[in-house]
Design an enzyme around this catalytic site. Structure first.
Site, PDB file in Angstrom:
ATOM      1  N   VAL A   1      -3.376 -11.377   1.377  1.00  0.00           N
ATOM      2  CA  VAL A   1      -4.473 -10.930   0.502  1.00  0.00           C
ATOM      3  C   VAL A   1      -5.324 -12.114   0.035  1.00  0.00           C
ATOM      4  O   VAL A   1      -6.565 -12.066   0.097  1.00  0.00           O
ATOM      5  CB  VAL A   1      -3.928 -10.129  -0.712  1.00  0.00           C
ATOM      6  CG1 VAL A   1      -5.066  -9.715  -1.631  1.00  0.00           C
ATOM      7  CG2 VAL A   1      -3.140  -8.910  -0.246  1.00  0.00           C
TER       8      VAL A   1
ATOM      9  N   LYS B   1       0.729  -5.026  -7.821  1.00  0.00           N
ATOM     10  CA  LYS B   1       1.079  -3.771  -8.536  1.00  0.00           C
ATOM     11  C   LYS B   1       2.392  -3.857  -9.300  1.00  0.00           C
ATOM     12  O   LYS B   1       2.588  -3.153 -10.285  1.00  0.00           O
ATOM     13  CB  LYS B   1       1.100  -2.575  -7.594  1.00  0.00           C
ATOM     14  CG  LYS B   1       1.944  -2.724  -6.356  1.00  0.00           C
ATOM     15  CD  LYS B   1       1.079  -3.033  -5.179  1.00  0.00           C
ATOM     16  CE  LYS B   1       1.872  -3.707  -4.100  1.00  0.00           C
ATOM     17  NZ  LYS B   1       1.482  -3.349  -2.764  1.00  0.00           N
TER      18      LYS B   1
ATOM     19  N   GLU C   1      -8.031  -3.127  -9.220  1.00  0.00           N
ATOM     20  CA  GLU C   1      -8.408  -2.097  -8.243  1.00  0.00           C
ATOM     21  C   GLU C   1      -7.499  -2.103  -7.016  1.00  0.00           C
ATOM     22  O   GLU C   1      -7.143  -1.045  -6.481  1.00  0.00           O
ATOM     23  CB  GLU C   1      -9.870  -2.322  -7.811  1.00  0.00           C
ATOM     24  CG  GLU C   1     -10.428  -1.267  -6.895  1.00  0.00           C
ATOM     25  CD  GLU C   1     -10.358   0.128  -7.489  1.00  0.00           C
ATOM     26  OE1 GLU C   1     -11.135   0.434  -8.390  1.00  0.00           O
ATOM     27  OE2 GLU C   1      -9.498   0.932  -7.047  1.00  0.00           O
TER      28      GLU C   1
ATOM     29  N   VAL D   1      -3.552  -0.238  -6.269  1.00  0.00           N
ATOM     30  CA  VAL D   1      -3.234   1.103  -5.753  1.00  0.00           C
ATOM     31  C   VAL D   1      -4.198   1.428  -4.615  1.00  0.00           C
ATOM     32  O   VAL D   1      -5.418   1.302  -4.760  1.00  0.00           O
ATOM     33  CB  VAL D   1      -3.368   2.186  -6.853  1.00  0.00           C
ATOM     34  CG1 VAL D   1      -3.016   3.565  -6.285  1.00  0.00           C
ATOM     35  CG2 VAL D   1      -2.497   1.878  -8.053  1.00  0.00           C
TER      36      VAL D   1
ATOM     37  N   GLU E   1       5.519  -5.264   2.112  1.00  0.00           N
ATOM     38  CA  GLU E   1       5.840  -6.171   1.002  1.00  0.00           C
ATOM     39  C   GLU E   1       6.740  -7.287   1.528  1.00  0.00           C
ATOM     40  O   GLU E   1       7.396  -7.140   2.561  1.00  0.00           O
ATOM     41  CB  GLU E   1       6.568  -5.409  -0.107  1.00  0.00           C
ATOM     42  CG  GLU E   1       5.714  -4.357  -0.785  1.00  0.00           C
ATOM     43  CD  GLU E   1       4.439  -4.916  -1.381  1.00  0.00           C
ATOM     44  OE1 GLU E   1       4.512  -5.820  -2.223  1.00  0.00           O
ATOM     45  OE2 GLU E   1       3.357  -4.460  -0.989  1.00  0.00           O
TER      46      GLU E   1
ATOM     47  N   LYS F   1       2.894   2.578  -7.956  1.00  0.00           N
ATOM     48  CA  LYS F   1       1.489   3.003  -7.891  1.00  0.00           C
ATOM     49  C   LYS F   1       1.273   4.326  -8.632  1.00  0.00           C
ATOM     50  O   LYS F   1       0.290   4.466  -9.370  1.00  0.00           O
ATOM     51  CB  LYS F   1       1.058   3.111  -6.432  1.00  0.00           C
ATOM     52  CG  LYS F   1       0.922   1.737  -5.765  1.00  0.00           C
ATOM     53  CD  LYS F   1       0.834   1.857  -4.262  1.00  0.00           C
ATOM     54  CE  LYS F   1       0.606   0.503  -3.610  1.00  0.00           C
ATOM     55  NZ  LYS F   1       0.813   0.535  -2.155  1.00  0.00           N
TER      56      LYS F   1
ATOM     57  N   GLY G   1      -3.387  -4.080   4.085  1.00  0.00           N
ATOM     58  CA  GLY G   1      -4.016  -4.959   5.078  1.00  0.00           C
ATOM     59  C   GLY G   1      -4.948  -5.947   4.412  1.00  0.00           C
ATOM     60  O   GLY G   1      -5.477  -5.710   3.321  1.00  0.00           O
TER      61      GLY G   1
HETATM   62  P1  NDP Z   1       1.954 -12.939   0.953  1.00  0.00           P
HETATM   63  O1  NDP Z   1       3.404 -13.219   0.878  1.00  0.00           O
HETATM   64  O2  NDP Z   1       1.311 -12.866   2.282  1.00  0.00           O
HETATM   65  O3  NDP Z   1       1.147 -14.001   0.087  1.00  0.00           O
HETATM   66  C1  NDP Z   1       1.566 -14.511  -1.136  1.00  0.00           C
HETATM   67  C2  NDP Z   1       1.170 -15.979  -1.157  1.00  0.00           C
HETATM   68  O4  NDP Z   1       1.360 -16.497  -2.466  1.00  0.00           O
HETATM   69  C3  NDP Z   1       2.004 -16.818  -0.194  1.00  0.00           C
HETATM   70  O5  NDP Z   1       1.193 -17.724   0.495  1.00  0.00           O
HETATM   71  C4  NDP Z   1       2.949 -17.541  -1.131  1.00  0.00           C
HETATM   72  O6  NDP Z   1       3.396 -18.778  -0.665  1.00  0.00           O
HETATM   73  C5  NDP Z   1       2.077 -17.719  -2.352  1.00  0.00           C
HETATM   74  N1  NDP Z   1       2.862 -17.932  -3.550  1.00  0.00           N
HETATM   75  C6  NDP Z   1       3.959 -17.263  -3.956  1.00  0.00           C
HETATM   76  N2  NDP Z   1       4.412 -17.766  -5.120  1.00  0.00           N
HETATM   77  C7  NDP Z   1       3.589 -18.799  -5.435  1.00  0.00           C
HETATM   78  C8  NDP Z   1       3.552 -19.728  -6.511  1.00  0.00           C
HETATM   79  N3  NDP Z   1       4.456 -19.698  -7.481  1.00  0.00           N
HETATM   80  N4  NDP Z   1       2.567 -20.644  -6.523  1.00  0.00           N
HETATM   81  C9  NDP Z   1       1.667 -20.684  -5.535  1.00  0.00           C
HETATM   82  N5  NDP Z   1       1.660 -19.838  -4.490  1.00  0.00           N
HETATM   83  C10 NDP Z   1       2.615 -18.906  -4.443  1.00  0.00           C
HETATM   84  O7  NDP Z   1       1.737 -11.565   0.161  1.00  0.00           O
HETATM   85  P2  NDP Z   1       0.491 -10.593   0.251  1.00  0.00           P
HETATM   86  O8  NDP Z   1      -0.762 -11.352   0.343  1.00  0.00           O
HETATM   87  O9  NDP Z   1       0.776  -9.551   1.258  1.00  0.00           O
HETATM   88  O10 NDP Z   1       0.610  -9.855  -1.160  1.00  0.00           O
HETATM   89  C11 NDP Z   1       0.200 -10.472  -2.346  1.00  0.00           C
HETATM   90  C12 NDP Z   1       0.188  -9.436  -3.457  1.00  0.00           C
HETATM   91  O11 NDP Z   1      -0.704  -8.391  -3.108  1.00  0.00           O
HETATM   92  C13 NDP Z   1       1.548  -8.732  -3.655  1.00  0.00           C
HETATM   93  O12 NDP Z   1       1.666  -8.402  -5.009  1.00  0.00           O
HETATM   94  C14 NDP Z   1       1.417  -7.462  -2.824  1.00  0.00           C
HETATM   95  O13 NDP Z   1       2.237  -6.428  -3.302  1.00  0.00           O
HETATM   96  C15 NDP Z   1      -0.049  -7.130  -3.066  1.00  0.00           C
HETATM   97  N6  NDP Z   1      -0.686  -6.297  -2.070  1.00  0.00           N
HETATM   98  C16 NDP Z   1      -0.574  -6.595  -0.742  1.00  0.00           C
HETATM   99  C17 NDP Z   1      -1.219  -5.825   0.189  1.00  0.00           C
HETATM  100  C18 NDP Z   1      -1.117  -6.092   1.640  1.00  0.00           C
HETATM  101  O14 NDP Z   1      -1.676  -5.279   2.424  1.00  0.00           O
HETATM  102  N7  NDP Z   1      -0.472  -7.152   2.080  1.00  0.00           N
HETATM  103  C19 NDP Z   1      -2.065  -4.694  -0.227  1.00  0.00           C
HETATM  104  C20 NDP Z   1      -2.133  -4.483  -1.642  1.00  0.00           C
HETATM  105  C21 NDP Z   1      -1.465  -5.263  -2.520  1.00  0.00           C
HETATM  106  P3  NDP Z   1       4.749 -18.848   0.202  1.00  0.00           P
HETATM  107  O15 NDP Z   1       4.550 -17.985   1.409  1.00  0.00           O
HETATM  108  O16 NDP Z   1       4.881 -20.297   0.529  1.00  0.00           O
HETATM  109  O17 NDP Z   1       5.837 -18.329  -0.682  1.00  0.00           O
HETATM  110  N1  HSE Z   2       3.030  -2.773   1.088  1.00  0.00           N
HETATM  111  C1  HSE Z   2       1.966  -2.023   0.545  1.00  0.00           C
HETATM  112  C2  HSE Z   2       1.697  -0.822   1.419  1.00  0.00           C
HETATM  113  C3  HSE Z   2       0.732  -2.857   0.431  1.00  0.00           C
HETATM  114  O1  HSE Z   2       2.176  -0.824   2.563  1.00  0.00           O
HETATM  115  O2  HSE Z   2       1.048   0.117   0.974  1.00  0.00           O
HETATM  116  C4  HSE Z   2      -0.428  -2.156  -0.231  1.00  0.00           C
HETATM  117  O3  HSE Z   2      -0.166  -1.948  -1.592  1.00  0.00           O
END
Ligand code: NDP
Ligand code: HSE
Length: 407
Positions: free
Chosen positions: A12, A100, A124, A127, A185, A200, A297
């Protein structure tokens, strides 16, 4: 120019940087001035990626920089995201998040802190991925009593169920695909066991009631028990199996749950396939509304986060009111919910006792046959309370599967 910091450069977070760069001019026009990513915080290095030039590993650099007005939090998890967010809001910076887990648990408190500091806490993307649903609830459907909000709220599980149903794919293989596509996740148990959809529906129900709905109070079942045989029966019934999050208001109280349901084509969620999510809202004046789009995504989710960043930039120093206070919103008892149930059990042959027990337990049921499935009895009950159903089900051994029916 408004300076933005992005926390977490994963799926994200990297999407947020991409959206802000790709649509720079459109966003500038919408805000009235340019949005610049001044910092990206992550634990890792990203050699060869231009982000490296603005990468920091110490959050205090961002917190102490008075020029940073907006933070996009995409790290996920409760800590340190909670502490980082609270400190940012206390410093008068707005925070926009896709997290979330954090919103469901601390949303009401963080909104309070935001208000007290003339800042905004916007979520936004928490969910429905790219679907606008939070803003419509807060800003658009404000003349109605909302009596139902339900839908397909998890992209990963909808992707898995669709691939299992349409291609006969194996659960573990499709889960791996969903992970590779960046939908799942970090711990995919949250997706497949329904916890993510539960958070959600808790967020949506909190917004609808204006008070805190604790996700721990919501009965939650995932999709791990759904098998290829269940899909054979679903096909025979011209139905599909969807993981639904449901909140329905009955006699003044919301009854909420997350569970797989059999639904038919007359339900608009029937055609919501793959990573797409669909959210139905019923208002007493507007009637039925449906919100549809990619539920997970990189780009769709980042689009939602950046839409919040735009909102925050247009409202610097001004709190956008969101009705969600910390008092507990009591939801109705799960045991009192009523459903019809699809039940599969071992067929004991020409055993009249088994038939009699089914009639005694559930009254007249509707028997279902599926092509190629032998040695099983499958039927759909009439509507029955959850507690009565579980009590009666105890009379049977060798129950293979139970799925609620919404038709
Ligand atoms: P990722 O694991 O891809 O990304 C999280 C990033 O944050 C990683 O690069 C991680 O580093 C970094 N990170 C974690 N902890 C720390 C910290 N303490 N300091 C600095 N950087 C940190 O997750 P997503 O991008 O998929 O998801 C992020 C959030 O968005 C989550 O809450 C998820 O539930 C939510 N979300 C995701 C969606 C999706 O489609 N993927 C959709 C909607 C919501 P490292 O990998 O080195 O730990
Ligand atoms: N893991 C979550 C899903 C990301 O698949 O819906 C979006 O919130």
């Amino acid at each position: 120019m408004v300076n933005v910091a992005v926390l977490g450069y994963g799926t994200v977070g990297s999407g947020v940087v991409e959206v802000l760069n790709t649509n720079k001019e459109i966003i500038k026009r919408n805000v009235g001035e340019e949005l610049k990513v001044k910092y990206v915080l992550d634990l890792r290095e990203f050699e060869g990626d231009p982000v490296q030039e603005i990468l920091v590993h110490d959050y205090d650099v961002i917190l102490k920089d008075k020029d940073v007005k907006i933070i996009a939090e995409a790290m996920g998890g409760e800590e340190p995201a909670y502490t980082f967010t609270k400190n940012a809001l206390l410093a008068g910076k707005s925070v926009c998040t896709s997290n979330k887990e954090l919103v469901a648990k601390h949303g009401a408190e963080l909104l309070e802190v935001a208000k007290a500091n003339n800042a905004n806490y916007l979520f936004e993307a928490s969910v429905g991925g790219g679907i606008p649903i939070i803003r419509p609830l807060n800003d658009c459907i404000t003349a109605d009593e909302i009596t139902e909000i339900s839908g397909i709220l998890n992209g990963t599980t909808n992707y898995i169920l669709t691939e299992m149903s349409e291609k006969g794919a194996a659960f573990d293989d499709v889960l791996k695909e969903a992970q590779d596509k960046g939908y799942a996740e970090r711990n995919p148990e949250a997706d497949v066991e329904g916890y993510d959809a539960c958070r959600k529906i808790a967020i949506l129900t909190s917004l609808v009631t204006g008070a805190q709905v604790d996700f721990e109070d919501i009965h939650t079942e995932g999709i791990t028990k759904i098998t290829d045989v269940d899909f054979k029966y679903a096909k025979a019934m011209k139905a599909s199996i969807k993981l639904l999050g449901i909140s329905r208001k009955i006699d003044g109280k919301f009854y909420s749950m997350v569970a797989p349901f059999l639904i038919k084509e007359n339900n608009p969620l029937y055609h919501v396939s793959g990573v797409f999510n669909g959210i139905l809202v019923h208002g007493n004046m507007v009637d039925d509304l449906m919100f549809y789009g990619r539920g997970a995504g990189k780009r769709p989710t980042a689009s939602a986060v950046v839409s919040d960043v735009v909102d925050a930039a247009k409202n610097l120093g001004k709190h956008i009111p969101v009705e969600w206070n910390r008092s507990k919103s009591e939801i109705g008892k799960f045991e009192e919910c009523k459903s019809r149930f699809f039940v599969r059990m071992k067929d004991k042959g020409l055993d009249d006792d088994q038939m009699m027990t089914i009639i005694e337990a559930f009254g007249d049921v509707l028997y279902v046959k599926a092509e190629g499935v032998v040695d099983e009895l499958a039927f759909i009950t009439n509507e029955i309370r959850e507690d009565d159903f579980s009590e009666h089900l105890k009379k049977f051994e060798d129950v293979y599967s139970v799925i609620r029916v919404d038709f």
